[in-house]
Scaffold this motif. Sequence first.
Motif, short mmCIF file in Angstrom:
data_model
loop_
_atom_site.label_atom_id
_atom_site.label_comp_id
_atom_site.label_asym_id
_atom_site.label_seq_id
_atom_site.Cartn_x
_atom_site.Cartn_y
_atom_site.Cartn_z
N GLN A 78 24.04 -8.23 12.11
CA GLN A 78 24.47 -7.60 13.36
C GLN A 78 25.89 -8.03 13.74
O GLN A 78 26.29 -9.17 13.48
N ASP A 79 26.62 -7.12 14.38
CA ASP A 79 27.94 -7.47 14.91
C ASP A 79 27.81 -8.29 16.19
O ASP A 79 28.58 -9.22 16.45
N ILE A 81 24.78 -9.86 19.15
CA ILE A 81 23.38 -10.10 19.51
C ILE A 81 23.32 -10.43 20.99
O ILE A 81 24.00 -11.34 21.47
N ALA A 97 22.47 -16.54 12.48
CA ALA A 97 23.19 -15.29 12.67
C ALA A 97 24.60 -15.56 13.18
O ALA A 97 25.57 -14.91 12.76
N SER A 102 27.87 -13.15 13.50
CA SER A 102 27.45 -12.34 14.65
C SER A 102 27.97 -12.96 15.95
O SER A 102 27.96 -14.19 16.10
#
Length: 463
Positions: A78-79, A81, A97, A102
């Motif tokens: 994910q870019d 969160i 992450a 992220s």
Amino acid sequence: MTKAEAFYNSIKGKKVAFIGAGVSHRDLLVQFAERGAQVTLCDKKESVEAFGELGEKLQQLGVQFSLGEAYLDGLKGQDMIMRTPGFEYFTPELQQAKAAGSEITSEMELFFELCPCKIYGITGSDGKTTSSSLIAEMHKAMGKTVWLGGNIGRALLPLVHEIRPEDIAVVELSSFQLISMHTSPDVAVITNITPNHLDHHKDMQEYIDAKRNILLYQSEDSKTVLGYQNDITRGLEKDVKGKRYWFTRFEKVDCGAYLEDNGDLCFIEDGVLTRVVNKDEVKLRGLHNVENLLDAIAATAGDVSFDKMALVAKTFSGVEHRIEPVRCLDGVQWYNDSIGTSPTRTIAGLRSFDQKLILIAGGYDKHIPYEPLAPEIIAHVKTLVLMGATGPVIERCVRDCEGFDESQLTILHADTMKNAVDTARGAAAAGDIIILSPASASFDSYPNFEKRGEDFKAIVNAL
């Protein structure tokens, strides 16, 4: 173009994961999807149907779902969160992450970055909701449009596009919200810091450090209000970047708000003393609420006139679940103080009355010490009705406490709220006061203290 507009333009095409679909995320999930973000909802729920109408709408908007036991798998790649306050920041999957690139943020962190108006941020172990509400009411009395939110009940980021530069934002902040923040409010208030949430924080120092975050990113033009009597908050003076104000009801301070011996709530700054209101005129019950008024006076001085502060002090009747009168039945007065989720909160509630009480206490165990509560129960309670996981812990502390006399304090037990109410009623006579102030969290039986208080009131009102 406003900061908010620029942000929402920037998320188009970005992969954004939301952890949970609670209060802080329900509207944002829809907003982000409608703005073109590739949204994934990560949640422990097992099916989309479990989200009801929200699930249907999110499906229509093309939101992806990562559900069930492996719901955190959705954090990979994910870019951005979006962390909900109840999700622990140092969870390994979240930190992995972050290490992979992220951006970890939250509704409140983004709000602080995008809000165009002055922000008052209030935190502490006790008193932050009443203090936040008083600060908001004082600004409303000045004719301001006030945006009250954060831990107090509503998410503000979904509304940020409606906020004008001349408005005021008042934000209650929990340690869970603060732990990862890198922006601070223009005015920061820390009421006190006592042991709390130690079932979630690694230790007391992590809890203190989370609270400290409210002032670490302030500027020299900012304002900080600290509780003078609390050793921990007083020690945070070294971290103040702007101007420091104290509040206390026990002694005079050099700059801030304090209680005079004659009962006047006073504000002093640069040697100029102003008497705002007398405590006998204050509508809220209890000396702890005098302290809440003092921190609100210190926080708003310069933005709110002293006569408007006095008006609010004389008319503000309090927040639900905080020493809230429920009813008088057969000469017995019932109070709902379900906000009493820690010993210090319950102690404040007990000290608000000038007679011995019948106390309903106990609940979920947050692994905080109950020894400080024991002498207060002995001093202020004649019948103690205990329930929940902490019931035996509280009883043991009371019985082990110096001064305990079985002939002066009756200890009873109940297994449900209904049973506790019936037991308390059976022990009461005309003129008695019964108060629910559990000194414990609610999670063994209720999702939050509000639901616990609502159930208590419903049971009492049905008697």
